[in-house]
Scaffold this motif. Structure first.
Motif, PDB file in Angstrom:
ATOM      1  N   GLY A 101       0.799  -1.207   0.000  1.00  0.00           N
ATOM      2  CA  GLY A 101       0.000   0.000   0.000  1.00  0.00           C
ATOM      3  C   GLY A 101       0.836   1.263   0.000  1.00  0.00           C
ATOM      4  O   GLY A 101       0.299   2.364  -0.105  1.00  0.00           O
ATOM      5  N   HIS A 102       2.172   1.126   0.111  1.00  0.00           N
ATOM      6  CA  HIS A 102       3.059   2.286   0.168  1.00  0.00           C
ATOM      7  C   HIS A 102       3.870   2.389  -1.120  1.00  0.00           C
ATOM      8  O   HIS A 102       4.358   1.392  -1.651  1.00  0.00           O
ATOM      9  CB  HIS A 102       4.016   2.173   1.350  1.00  0.00           C
ATOM     10  CG  HIS A 102       4.764   3.450   1.632  1.00  0.00           C
ATOM     11  ND1 HIS A 102       4.243   4.455   2.415  1.00  0.00           N
ATOM     12  CD2 HIS A 102       5.971   3.899   1.207  1.00  0.00           C
ATOM     13  CE1 HIS A 102       5.113   5.460   2.483  1.00  0.00           C
ATOM     14  NE2 HIS A 102       6.156   5.147   1.744  1.00  0.00           N
ATOM     15  N   VAL A 103       4.013   3.628  -1.609  1.00  0.00           N
ATOM     16  CA  VAL A 103       4.820   3.923  -2.796  1.00  0.00           C
ATOM     17  C   VAL A 103       5.957   4.853  -2.391  1.00  0.00           C
ATOM     18  O   VAL A 103       5.739   5.815  -1.645  1.00  0.00           O
ATOM     19  CB  VAL A 103       3.969   4.609  -3.887  1.00  0.00           C
ATOM     20  CG1 VAL A 103       4.844   5.121  -5.030  1.00  0.00           C
ATOM     21  CG2 VAL A 103       2.899   3.660  -4.416  1.00  0.00           C
ATOM     22  N   GLY A 118      -4.380   7.651  -3.901  1.00  0.00           N
ATOM     23  CA  GLY A 118      -4.728   6.832  -2.746  1.00  0.00           C
ATOM     24  C   GLY A 118      -3.599   6.141  -2.018  1.00  0.00           C
ATOM     25  O   GLY A 118      -3.837   5.456  -1.022  1.00  0.00           O
ATOM     26  N   ALA A 119      -2.351   6.300  -2.478  1.00  0.00           N
ATOM     27  CA  ALA A 119      -1.238   5.583  -1.860  1.00  0.00           C
ATOM     28  C   ALA A 119      -0.568   6.421  -0.775  1.00  0.00           C
ATOM     29  O   ALA A 119      -0.385   7.630  -0.939  1.00  0.00           O
ATOM     30  CB  ALA A 119      -0.197   5.198  -2.911  1.00  0.00           C
ATOM     31  N   ALA A 138      12.246  -0.246   2.095  1.00  0.00           N
ATOM     32  CA  ALA A 138      11.898  -1.569   2.634  1.00  0.00           C
ATOM     33  C   ALA A 138      10.401  -1.706   2.874  1.00  0.00           C
ATOM     34  O   ALA A 138       9.851  -2.814   2.795  1.00  0.00           O
ATOM     35  CB  ALA A 138      12.660  -1.812   3.931  1.00  0.00           C
ATOM     36  N   GLY A 139       9.725  -0.603   3.169  1.00  0.00           N
ATOM     37  CA  GLY A 139       8.303  -0.656   3.449  1.00  0.00           C
ATOM     38  C   GLY A 139       7.415  -0.391   2.259  1.00  0.00           C
ATOM     39  O   GLY A 139       6.196  -0.228   2.419  1.00  0.00           O
ATOM     40  N   SER A 140       7.982  -0.364   1.056  1.00  0.00           N
ATOM     41  CA  SER A 140       7.222   0.015  -0.136  1.00  0.00           C
ATOM     42  C   SER A 140       6.798  -1.197  -0.952  1.00  0.00           C
ATOM     43  O   SER A 140       7.579  -2.129  -1.159  1.00  0.00           O
ATOM     44  CB  SER A 140       8.066   0.938  -1.029  1.00  0.00           C
ATOM     45  OG  SER A 140       8.384   2.130  -0.344  1.00  0.00           O
ATOM     46  N   GLY A 141       5.562  -1.148  -1.431  1.00  0.00           N
ATOM     47  CA  GLY A 141       5.121  -2.154  -2.387  1.00  0.00           C
ATOM     48  C   GLY A 141       5.644  -1.864  -3.776  1.00  0.00           C
ATOM     49  O   GLY A 141       5.934  -2.773  -4.550  1.00  0.00           O
ATOM     50  N   VAL A 142       5.773  -0.561  -4.101  1.00  0.00           N
ATOM     51  CA  VAL A 142       6.264  -0.123  -5.408  1.00  0.00           C
ATOM     52  C   VAL A 142       7.272   0.997  -5.200  1.00  0.00           C
ATOM     53  O   VAL A 142       7.043   1.900  -4.386  1.00  0.00           O
ATOM     54  CB  VAL A 142       5.112   0.383  -6.308  1.00  0.00           C
ATOM     55  CG1 VAL A 142       5.647   0.909  -7.635  1.00  0.00           C
ATOM     56  CG2 VAL A 142       4.089  -0.718  -6.545  1.00  0.00           C
ATOM     57  N   VAL A 143       8.385   0.932  -5.919  1.00  0.00           N
ATOM     58  CA  VAL A 143       9.357   2.022  -5.957  1.00  0.00           C
ATOM     59  C   VAL A 143       9.419   2.517  -7.396  1.00  0.00           C
ATOM     60  O   VAL A 143       9.670   1.747  -8.326  1.00  0.00           O
ATOM     61  CB  VAL A 143      10.738   1.582  -5.465  1.00  0.00           C
ATOM     62  CG1 VAL A 143      11.769   2.700  -5.657  1.00  0.00           C
ATOM     63  CG2 VAL A 143      10.673   1.186  -3.988  1.00  0.00           C
ATOM     64  N   LEU A 144       9.173   3.821  -7.559  1.00  0.00           N
ATOM     65  CA  LEU A 144       9.056   4.447  -8.875  1.00  0.00           C
ATOM     66  C   LEU A 144      10.181   5.455  -9.072  1.00  0.00           C
ATOM     67  O   LEU A 144      10.417   6.302  -8.210  1.00  0.00           O
ATOM     68  CB  LEU A 144       7.693   5.151  -8.969  1.00  0.00           C
ATOM     69  CG  LEU A 144       7.426   6.107 -10.136  1.00  0.00           C
ATOM     70  CD1 LEU A 144       7.571   5.399 -11.476  1.00  0.00           C
ATOM     71  CD2 LEU A 144       6.026   6.701  -9.992  1.00  0.00           C
TER      72      LEU A 144
END
Length: 329
Positions: A10-12, A59-60, A135-141
């Motif tokens: 849920g975190h980006v 929403g992220a 480390a806590g991210s679902g997606v790194v952009l």
């Protein structure tokens, strides 16, 4: 094998640029040597910041890692980040905060000149200090308005932590490497960036204007050579989006390649539309697996389409509720 989208937190986290945009709106774009009249406005931008704002408004929970000067532009970035609930991690720089000069014509087309400033010195060591966010991210952009070594180390760290790595290879004239592409699970070029990648990495010369007209099989072949292990999402403006997966990783889709049609909107300014797409795609992927990757793409496509009905870059990013109201089905 049909693999679903990886699990998401849920975190980006977005690593990239912040610019102060100076925008002139003109009836036509200027030619070399011409002086024309325009209407001036200034506001926040930079691909990284645009994408971070889009991810947050889509929403992220979002962290934005960047470099800022000790000036009015840096102050603006901090104020706006706080207003949108961004977790801002800013490297202090003696360079000026980045700037951009943008010209937008009566059809919404644009020309952009960037002054990188602090963006050009965003340090890999500073990003490494934010490892808990990665480390806590679902997606790194990431994009390419930051030093390529910083982008590469960010992707490597994100992969170590199991995040989905999303590379927007923009702007088109920025350097890319095989190492950089190897660390991306998904890349999201537009037509110009896709043509540049093909020329740089495959020696394939295709006009950017012709990319959208290529048949699906030919596009798929190019994508598989360019990124054999990952998904390629080519944004095609008014003609929609093209998606290509490796056969062994369809991310929930029924087909290895397909197109998603553009939404019917009243576009007045395409500045930042690609950033809107990328931020919304990251937010959708981070929120958790939908039935298919195509559903994430449609969500991002709608978000980007609505952003073009508003002037500006970062400030044109819509709230998720506005997108749902605009496209209720």
């Amino acid at each position: 094998m049909n693999s679903p989208t990886p699990s998401a937190s849920g975190h980006v986290t977005v690593v990239g640029s912040f610019n102060v945009d100076h925008v002139w709106r003109c009836d036509t774009l200027p030619n070399a040597g011409a002086t024309i009249a325009g209407r001036y406005a200034s506001g926040p931008g930079g691909k990284g910041f645009n994408q971070a704002i889009a991810a947050a408004r889509a929403g992220a929970s979002t962290t934005f890692i960047c470099a800022l000067g000790n000036d009015a532009g840096g102050t603006l970035a901090r104020e706006l980040a706080a207003g949108d609930g961004l977790d801002l991690r800013a490297q202090a720089s003696e360079e000026a905060t980045g700037t951009a000069g943008i010209y937008v014509d009566g059809h919404g087309r644009n020309m952009i000149v960037i002054g990188p400033g602090a963006n050009a010195v965003l340090d890999a060591a500073f990003v490494a200090q934010q490892d808990t966010a990665l480390a806590g991210s679902g997606v790194v952009l990431v994009q390419l308005e930051s030093p390529v070594e910083t982008v590469l180390s960010t992707l490597q760290a994100a992969r170590r932590h199991g995040a989905t790595t999303l590379l927007n290879p923009a702007p088109a004239n920025a350097a890319t490497s095989t190492d950089l592409l190897s660390q991306a699970d998904v890349i999201t070029p537009n037509e110009t960036e896709f043509a540049a990648l093909l020329a740089r990495h495959l020696g394939e010369r295709i006009s950017a204007d012709d990319v959208a007209t290529l048949d699906g099989v030919t596009l798929h072949q190019h994508c598989r050579l360019l990124l054999p292990h990952g998904t390629v999402v080519v944004t095609l403006g008014a003609t929609g989006v093209y998606v290509s997966h490796p056969d062994e990783q369809l991310r929930g889709d029924a087909r290895a390649h397909y197109r998603v049609a553009a939404e019917n909107v009243n576009s007045i300014d395409t500045t930042g539309a690609g950033d809107a797409f990328n931020g919304a795609l990251a937010a959708s992927l981070a929120a958790g697996p939908l039935p298919a990757f195509a559903d994430h793409v449609r969500a991002a496509n709608r978000y980007a389409a609505l952003s073009t009905e508003r002037p500006g870059a970062a400030l044109s990013m819509p709230a998720l509720a506005d997108v749902v109201a605009r496209f209720p089905d």
